[in-house]
Design an enzyme around this catalytic site. Structure first.
Site, PDB file in Angstrom:
ATOM      1  N   LYS A  52       9.646  -5.987   6.901  1.00 30.23           N
ATOM      2  CA  LYS A  52       8.231  -6.215   7.254  1.00 30.23           C
ATOM      3  C   LYS A  52       7.424  -6.592   6.007  1.00 30.23           C
ATOM      4  CE  LYS A  52       8.604  -3.313  11.320  1.00 30.23           C
ATOM      5  NZ  LYS A  52       8.410  -2.060  12.029  1.00 30.23           N
ATOM      6  N   GLN A  96       5.690   3.510  11.012  1.00 31.82           N
ATOM      7  CA  GLN A  96       7.068   3.279  11.453  1.00 31.82           C
ATOM      8  C   GLN A  96       7.579   4.491  12.246  1.00 31.82           C
ATOM      9  OE1 GLN A  96       8.682   0.404  11.066  1.00 31.82           O
ATOM     10  NE2 GLN A  96      10.594   1.101  11.963  1.00 31.82           N
ATOM     11  N   ASP A 119       0.661  -2.728  15.729  1.00 25.88           N
ATOM     12  CA  ASP A 119       1.825  -2.512  16.587  1.00 25.88           C
ATOM     13  C   ASP A 119       1.485  -2.637  18.076  1.00 25.88           C
ATOM     14  OD1 ASP A 119       4.401  -2.066  15.888  1.00 25.88           O
ATOM     15  OD2 ASP A 119       4.185   0.082  15.564  1.00 25.88           O
TER      16      ASP A 119
HETATM   17  N1  GUN Z   1      10.664   1.615  15.136  1.00 25.04           N
HETATM   18  C1  GUN Z   1      11.496   0.778  15.803  1.00 25.04           C
HETATM   19  N2  GUN Z   1      10.809  -0.259  16.326  1.00 25.04           N
HETATM   20  C2  GUN Z   1       9.515  -0.071  15.978  1.00 25.04           C
HETATM   21  C3  GUN Z   1       8.320  -0.812  16.226  1.00 25.04           C
HETATM   22  O1  GUN Z   1       8.301  -1.864  16.878  1.00 25.04           O
HETATM   23  N3  GUN Z   1       7.192  -0.279  15.704  1.00 25.04           N
HETATM   24  C4  GUN Z   1       7.183   0.870  14.988  1.00 25.04           C
HETATM   25  N4  GUN Z   1       6.015   1.320  14.523  1.00 25.04           N
HETATM   26  N5  GUN Z   1       8.265   1.581  14.751  1.00 25.04           N
HETATM   27  C5  GUN Z   1       9.425   1.103  15.238  1.00 25.04           C
END
Ligand code: GUN
Length: 306
Positions: A52, A96, A119
């Site tokens: 990311k 996350q 998100d």
């Molecule tokens: N963990 C696995 N996929 C995601 C996601 O799309 N967003 C977040 N915040 N955590 C994750």
């Protein structure tokens, strides 16, 4: 041979489309900014977060990673999120998941100010999705809809079956498909005769976290299959079983010590589907691309561009 839905190519297209938007914001003195909060040290989450941050860097989006220890309390993490909410250099905040057990995940997600919810999973934004109002959408579901749209796979009037009912994938992707006029069924661990329900699907979306569980008998011939699963297999026997002793896969396992497999059986899907997303290189790259889309859109709203 079925059509392989190439997530890497779509990711690159989306990034190319975002670049001038980021440059325009930077020229106004308001470059987009994203905070990524990674609690503790889960190796899988560390890889996701690194990717990311790299995507931000590639696009010229400012990023800040906040890495509190895995022992953090809910109250302490709430204070961290509230600080990020106040920072004018940040348009997006991503916490996350999963969070450590002692942390109340729902309270943390609700503490992110909805305007900075990169998100798209704050309850306000989920409500906007349900109501068909604009707002940030959950990244993986939004990425799946981009795949269908960019490959011109018809959705209206089609039977869509979603396997998995999580808040970040199953529920939102079902709603997005519904808004595109699919007839949508959501399945889960207690669905009776899952294979029979899946066989009704013109579009089968699988997000259940079980390696290669969706075998040929779950797939209608000619279906479009979207595999959200990312399962790391670190047993050679298991790799041999799933890939039916494929020498290439076993050699790959011997080099790396593991092999990535989706929730859909990687050989059966080739036999049955008309189109499918591979693992890796399907849905995965789009989750990050859509996070960038949400961050840039939030920055444009702040800058009054749209
Ligand atoms: N963990 C696995 N996929 C995601 C996601 O799309 N967003 C977040 N915040 N955590 C994750």
């Amino acid at each position: 041979m079925p059509l392989i839905l190439d997530g890497n190519r779509i990711r690159d297209d989306i990034k190319s489309e975002l670049k001038p938007r980021v440059e325009a914001l930077a020229a106004q003195g308001a470059p987009p900014g994203l905070a990524v909060v990674l609690v503790g040290n889960s190796p899988a989450s560390e890889i996701y977060v690194r990717n990311k941050i790299k995507a931000c860097h590639d696009l010229g989006i400012y990023s800040d990673s906040i890495t509190p220890p895995g022992t953090i309390s809910t109250e302490e993490l709430l204070a961290t999120v509230r600080d990020l909410n106040q920072r004018p250099d940040l348009d997006g905040i991503l916490v996350q998941l999963p969070l450590p057990r002692q942390v109340d995940t729902k309270r943390i997600l609700e503490a992110v100010t909805p305007a900075k919810d990169a998100d798209g999973i704050h309850p306000c934004n989920v409500g906007r999705l349900v109501a068909g109002l604009p707002g940030p959408r959950a990244c993986t579901p939004a990425g799946i809809l981009e795949v269908l749209r960019r490959y011109q796979i018809p959705v209206a009037g089609k039977r869509a079956v979603v396997v998995g009912r999580s808040d970040i994938v199953g529920k939102p992707v079902a709603l997005l498909l519904l808004h595109e006029h699919a007839t949508v069924t959501i399945c889960h661990s207690r669905t009776t005769d899952l294979a029979a329900v899946c066989r009704e699907a013109d579009i089968l979306v699988v997000a259940m976290g079980k390696a290669a569980m969706i075998t040929g008998d779950f797939i209608r011939p000619g279906a479009t299959v979207i595999d959200v699963g990312m399962n790391r297999i670190d047993s050679r026997d298991e790799v041999a079983r799933i890939f039916r002793n494929s020498p290439e896969k076993l050699a790959s396992f011997d080099r790396r010590g593991s092999v990535l497999v989706g929730d859909v059986h990687p050989l059966d899907v080739v036999e049955k589907a008309a189109a499918y997303t591979p693992v890796p290189g399907g849905v995965g790259p789009l989750t990050i691309a859509m996070l960038m889309v949400n961050t840039v859109a939030a920055a444009e709203r702040r800058a009054g561009v749209c």
